[in-house]
Design an enzyme around this catalytic site. Sequence first.
Site, short mmCIF file in Angstrom:
data_model
loop_
_atom_site.label_atom_id
_atom_site.label_comp_id
_atom_site.label_asym_id
_atom_site.label_seq_id
_atom_site.Cartn_x
_atom_site.Cartn_y
_atom_site.Cartn_z
CG LEU A 141 1.25 2.11 9.77
CD1 LEU A 141 1.80 1.01 9.34
CD2 LEU A 141 0.26 2.90 8.82
CG HIS A 157 1.41 -1.66 6.12
ND1 HIS A 157 0.19 -0.49 5.92
CD2 HIS A 157 0.93 -2.41 7.87
CE1 HIS A 157 -0.96 -0.98 6.78
NE2 HIS A 157 0.02 -1.41 7.99
CG ASP A 193 -0.21 -0.21 2.36
OD1 ASP A 193 1.14 -0.15 2.62
OD2 ASP A 193 -1.26 0.38 3.26
CG ASP A 228 -3.42 -5.97 7.72
OD1 ASP A 228 -4.79 -6.73 8.50
OD2 ASP A 228 -3.01 -5.26 8.43
#
Length: 386
Positions: free
Chosen positions: A306, A250, A247, A273
């Site tokens: 995150l 990450h 993405d 995720d």
Amino acid sequence: MKTALTNAHVFTGEEWIDAATVIINDTIVEVVGTSIAIPDNVDCVRNLNGAKLVPGFIDVQVNGGGGVMFNQDTSPSGLRSIARAHRHFGTTGMLPTLITDDRPVMESAVSAMQQAIDNHEPGILGIHLEGPYLNQVRKGVHQEDKIRSMEADALDLLSSLKGGKTLVTLAPEKNTSGIIRQLVERGVLVAAGHTAGVYDDYQAAFSEGLSCFTHLFNAMTPMESREPGAVGAALDNDDSWCGLIVDGYHVHSATLRNAIKAKKRGKMMLVTDAMATVGSDQDFFELYGQKIYSREGRCTTAEGVLAGAHLDMATAVRNAVDMLGLSHDEALRMASLYPAEFLGLGNELGRIEKGYRASMVLLNDAGLVLDTWIDGRDTEMDGLKS
């Protein structure tokens, strides 16, 4: 019901076939190829006008979607909402994922999943229990006071789902010797994640049947010069699979490229995720009583930690091409064939070939999803999309 899809640019999982026809007999691909005569007993013929027909995407880590978090709504209707949201993005098979939570929540989640499996809920392949048997040192957004040692009767709960796949993410170094073996013997897939172990911990886990690493690089020990850690163990082992969150937040693209080069081909899978914001117009949701915000495609707590991802599989495929420089073919395999093989479903999903389940995605040239089929059912035509 028999359906003919004509004039398609088909990716079988290995090669592209131009101007192809796919005949679907009920839930199964009956034939795929060129210059195929349409049988008289076909109920529906659809011209795909040269669009790309590819194997349906399979996501083994989906925390939420469509405004629903699995942890917040452990019900069959919640699962249905999550699955429907992700169909818009080409996911035709998934493992809804429950992150670390209290035992009653886990029991409710497994019960809801059993109902979904029994009712043949489209796109639901099983459950992923990410925690709570993790290492608090690498907890990420998981709530620290819910992370715990495995209860005496946990094996029964973790292996109780019938007719679907169960994936359990745990920290090998925090669980007693033999636990992974017992889970595997009961048919459970076991992944390492949220782990602070050393290389030798994973060697012992491999010997018991550990087969995967959850979101490689995130919430695990890095590879260093004198201690390979979880990352080094994952890349060093040819038999294990790794989930990758592509993405742009990450893991750095260069790190992902190097990992893919180091790993045996066929063992890297795209995962999302995904959180509740995917397939929804909301820009925040609640987890453990705190707000998680989705801004510019990034899910974080108010402190900037995150917390999952605002990512869908179609975007992950495009990112794998645009950010990592992978071929479109390999990116598609990482979203379909490889996760199917990881789940032990490589003989029925992940390809568009005779005898395979007709779970497919129709893409335009930009890689955007036009339509999906799950086991032969057109999710646009039969109203499965919400």
